[in-house]
Write a protein that holds these residues in place. Structure first.
Motif, PDB file in Angstrom:
ATOM      1  N   HIS A   1      -1.687  -2.103  -8.934  1.00 18.94           N
ATOM      2  CA  HIS A   1      -2.483  -0.970  -9.421  1.00 18.94           C
ATOM      3  C   HIS A   1      -1.790   0.337  -9.047  1.00 18.94           C
ATOM      4  O   HIS A   1      -1.675   0.677  -7.872  1.00 18.94           O
ATOM      5  CB  HIS A   1      -3.891  -1.044  -8.803  1.00 18.94           C
ATOM      6  CG  HIS A   1      -4.821   0.027  -9.288  1.00 18.94           C
ATOM      7  ND1 HIS A   1      -6.037   0.279  -8.699  1.00 18.94           N
ATOM      8  CD2 HIS A   1      -4.726   0.914 -10.321  1.00 18.94           C
ATOM      9  CE1 HIS A   1      -6.637   1.275  -9.335  1.00 18.94           C
ATOM     10  NE2 HIS A   1      -5.865   1.689 -10.312  1.00 18.94           N
ATOM     11  N   HIS A   2      -1.335   1.045 -10.075  1.00 20.86           N
ATOM     12  CA  HIS A   2      -0.719   2.365  -9.871  1.00 20.86           C
ATOM     13  C   HIS A   2      -1.703   3.426 -10.356  1.00 20.86           C
ATOM     14  O   HIS A   2      -2.296   3.274 -11.427  1.00 20.86           O
ATOM     15  CB  HIS A   2       0.597   2.452 -10.654  1.00 20.86           C
ATOM     16  CG  HIS A   2       1.226   3.813 -10.632  1.00 20.86           C
ATOM     17  ND1 HIS A   2       1.662   4.421  -9.474  1.00 20.86           N
ATOM     18  CD2 HIS A   2       1.484   4.712 -11.636  1.00 20.86           C
ATOM     19  CE1 HIS A   2       2.177   5.615  -9.765  1.00 20.86           C
ATOM     20  NE2 HIS A   2       2.067   5.815 -11.068  1.00 20.86           N
ATOM     21  N   ILE A   3      -1.874   4.479  -9.564  1.00 21.34           N
ATOM     22  CA  ILE A   3      -2.803   5.544  -9.950  1.00 21.34           C
ATOM     23  C   ILE A   3      -2.020   6.798 -10.308  1.00 21.34           C
ATOM     24  O   ILE A   3      -1.234   7.309  -9.498  1.00 21.34           O
ATOM     25  CB  ILE A   3      -3.784   5.857  -8.794  1.00 21.34           C
ATOM     26  CG1 ILE A   3      -4.568   4.593  -8.426  1.00 21.34           C
ATOM     27  CG2 ILE A   3      -4.738   6.984  -9.187  1.00 21.34           C
ATOM     28  CD1 ILE A   3      -5.434   4.745  -7.190  1.00 21.34           C
TER      29      ILE A   3
ATOM     30  N   ALA B   1      -8.914   3.992  -3.876  1.00 27.48           N
ATOM     31  CA  ALA B   1      -7.457   4.169  -4.016  1.00 27.48           C
ATOM     32  C   ALA B   1      -6.701   3.616  -2.815  1.00 27.48           C
ATOM     33  O   ALA B   1      -5.519   3.280  -2.915  1.00 27.48           O
ATOM     34  CB  ALA B   1      -7.124   5.650  -4.203  1.00 27.48           C
ATOM     35  N   GLY B   2      -7.370   3.530  -1.676  1.00 28.91           N
ATOM     36  CA  GLY B   2      -6.713   3.025  -0.469  1.00 28.91           C
ATOM     37  C   GLY B   2      -6.201   1.608  -0.621  1.00 28.91           C
ATOM     38  O   GLY B   2      -5.303   1.180   0.110  1.00 28.91           O
ATOM     39  N   GLU B   3      -6.774   0.874  -1.566  1.00 29.07           N
ATOM     40  CA  GLU B   3      -6.304  -0.507  -1.760  1.00 29.07           C
ATOM     41  C   GLU B   3      -5.317  -0.631  -2.907  1.00 29.07           C
ATOM     42  O   GLU B   3      -4.798  -1.710  -3.179  1.00 29.07           O
ATOM     43  CB  GLU B   3      -7.503  -1.420  -2.035  1.00 29.07           C
ATOM     44  CG  GLU B   3      -8.284  -1.728  -0.777  1.00 29.07           C
ATOM     45  CD  GLU B   3      -9.715  -2.073  -1.114  1.00 29.07           C
ATOM     46  OE1 GLU B   3      -9.927  -2.984  -1.921  1.00 29.07           O
ATOM     47  OE2 GLU B   3     -10.607  -1.398  -0.573  1.00 29.07           O
ATOM     48  N   ALA B   4      -5.095   0.475  -3.617  1.00 34.15           N
ATOM     49  CA  ALA B   4      -4.142   0.418  -4.733  1.00 34.15           C
ATOM     50  C   ALA B   4      -2.728   0.225  -4.176  1.00 34.15           C
ATOM     51  O   ALA B   4      -2.501   0.317  -2.964  1.00 34.15           O
ATOM     52  CB  ALA B   4      -4.226   1.693  -5.549  1.00 34.15           C
ATOM     53  N   ASP B   5      -1.794  -0.032  -5.076  1.00 33.30           N
ATOM     54  CA  ASP B   5      -0.416  -0.280  -4.637  1.00 33.30           C
ATOM     55  C   ASP B   5       0.418   0.988  -4.603  1.00 33.30           C
ATOM     56  O   ASP B   5       1.326   1.116  -3.783  1.00 33.30           O
ATOM     57  CB  ASP B   5       0.230  -1.305  -5.576  1.00 33.30           C
ATOM     58  CG  ASP B   5      -0.524  -2.618  -5.510  1.00 33.30           C
ATOM     59  OD1 ASP B   5      -0.316  -3.374  -4.553  1.00 33.30           O
ATOM     60  OD2 ASP B   5      -1.381  -2.854  -6.390  1.00 33.30           O
TER      61      ASP B   5
END
Ligand code: PLP
Length: 471
Positions: free
Chosen positions: A261-263, A284-288
């Motif tokens: 997961h890219h934000i 977002a803390g768990e995104a990559d």
């Protein structure tokens, strides 16, 4: 041998003249028409076809800069530049840029310039704090969000396919993003050889946010068809309307489906730094990975794009390759940024961001951004109350998308009239098949009065068009 570069006295003289020019330019910036009144090719035709065989004095070059170059400048640093996303170079950012040019270091290896490497790590750590991201995110600075996103998707593919590095790419790898995502996502997929056919543009809800249920369905369908879903890109602050995808729900799908997961918070990351906007990056803390551009709404001169990644080993897998001449033997704690990115050399971009963050501090930065958001809301209210206008999308951040009730031609005519007047600069877009004009507020020098002057110019252009029967 003749003297090659300037003496210290020459640097003092020409440098002082340049700084004086900058100070006066910024002081009098409101006197300039925001957009230039030139035709394509005009500047190019005014420049001699060939470079001079013998050098010219600085005074002559500066005079020509004013006479020939400046009239073709669109003044992004003007407080009533509201096109695209309004950005600005603040004083400390400009000075940071100047010092970085003077040092002219290359931060490819720790050894090549420890200051550039370690300040880049330190300043992205600061920014990570302002964004409320957890410690696990490793930060670095690229030139643009397009390049940050390219690195994210490339690393995602490397993480999904252990044979990639040696064997090359497998076909049928699929990336998901919303139909309102920035074109840089699709461009990155093109550049990586994934093929546009393998970019799924997921539908949005009534407020232009990616629908996690449609994402989940698309992934299931692709798996059934034998394809390889591997990455989803969500957006916090879409370019078209600054909508915020539901990061937490998208993260849940990504975790279930094993997607990177890219934000893309290139613009909206700045708004998300405000306490009241923490919801924008919830999950977002768990995104990559995540990109946020200080050169957009954090008053840092272009270019400066902060890229955060929770899986730096995937970046290494995708991008590290060390020729013998760059092999280093110092302390293993030394970080070599070239191992995490495509480019070998890199500018000392951290310096200007350090100046900006340190000089203004979190509270002041948030105060400025908060005002921009407030003025955008007030402007949207004014437009809603006016009989000729309608606001085309919710005002989530500091972008107001509007159109004239009279239709596309009228909206376009008003935008062109305002831009032609030099009073303000707006840009256009197509939303739900209809033309909209955009007023983005994001320049550090913009005041409420500037926003109201822009609104007056827009209103006047619309009222004149009605009176003249053009609408
Ligand atoms: N992502 C978003 C949401 C944007 O709005 C933009 C540009 O406006 C980009 C990415 C691309 O930014 P850059 O010019 O830094 O590549």
């Amino acid at each position: 041998m003749q003297q090659a570069d300037w003496t210290a006295d020459e640097m003092r003289r020409h440098g002082a003249a340049a700084i004086e020019w900058v100070a006066e330019y910024l002081e009098k910036i409101r006197d300039y028409p925001v957009a230039p009144r030139v035709k394509p090719g005009e500047l190019a035709a005014a420049i001699p076809a060939e470079a001079p065989a013998d050098g010219e004095p600085m005074e002559a070059i500066l005079a020509d800069f004013e006479k020939t170059v400046l009239p073709a400048v669109n003044h992004w640093n003007h407080p009533r530049f509201h096109g695209y996303f309004s950005v600005s170079a603040s004083g400390p950012g400009i000075v940071g840029e100047l010092l970085s040019a003077a040092l002219n270091v290359n931060g490819m290896l720790w050894m090549s310039c420890p200051a550039a490497v370690e300040l880049e790590l330190a300043v992205t750590r600061w920014l990570r704090g302002w964004l409320g991201l957890p410690e696990g995110f490793f930060g670095m600075i690229h030139d643009t969000a397009s390049i940050s996103t390219l690195h994210a998707i490339g690393a995602a593919r490397a993480a999904a396919d252990p044979d990639l590095r040696e064997e090359g790419a497998k076909p049928g790898m699929v990336v998901y993003t919303s139909e309102h995502a920035h074109s840089s996502v699709e461009k990155a997929c093109m550049a990586l050889g994934l093929g546009r056919r393998h970019v799924r543009k997921i539908g949005v809800d009534a407020e232009y946010r990616m629908r996690p249920d449609l994402l989940e369905r698309a992934v299931a369908e692709d798996r059934k068809a034998g394809l390889r879903p591997f990455c989803v890109v969500s957006t916090v602050g879409t370019t078209s309307v600054t909508s915020v995808d539901p990061v937490k729900e998208i993260q849940a799908v990504a975790s279930r489906e094993g997607l990177w997961h890219h934000i893309d918070a290139a613009y909206g990351g700045a708004a998300a730094m405000l306490e009241e906007n923490r919801w924008m990056l919830e999950g977002a803390g768990e995104a990559d990975s995540l990109v946020m551009n200080p050169h957009k709404w954090l008053f840092t001169p272009i270019d400066c794009s902060a890229f955060f990644c929770r899986r730096p080993e995937a970046l290494r897998e995708a991008y590290s390759l060390t020729p013998a001449y760059l092999a280093s033997r110092e302390d293993p704690k030394a970080v070599h940024l070239m191992d995490y990115r495509i480019a070998l050399g890199s500018r000392f971009r951290a310096l200007k961001l350090w100046f900006v963050m340190r000089h203004f501090g979190y509270r002041k930065v948030c105060g400025i951004i908060r005002e921009h958001i407030q003025w955008a809301r007030e402007l949207a209210e004014e437009m809603r109350a006016h009989e000729l206008f309608e606001v085309a999308a919710p005002v989530t951040m500091s972008l107001v998308c509007f159109r004239l009730k009279a239709g596309d031609a009228a909206t376009r005519a008003v935008m062109e009239k305002v831009n032609g007047s030099g009073e303000a600069f707006l840009s256009g877009n197509v939303l739900d098949g209809r033309f909209v004009a955009r007023i983005a507020i994001g320049n550090i020098k913009t005041t409420r009065e500037d926003v109201w002057r822009t609104w007056a110019a827009v209103r006047q252009a619309a009222e004149e068009a009605v009176k003249g029967g053009a609408v």
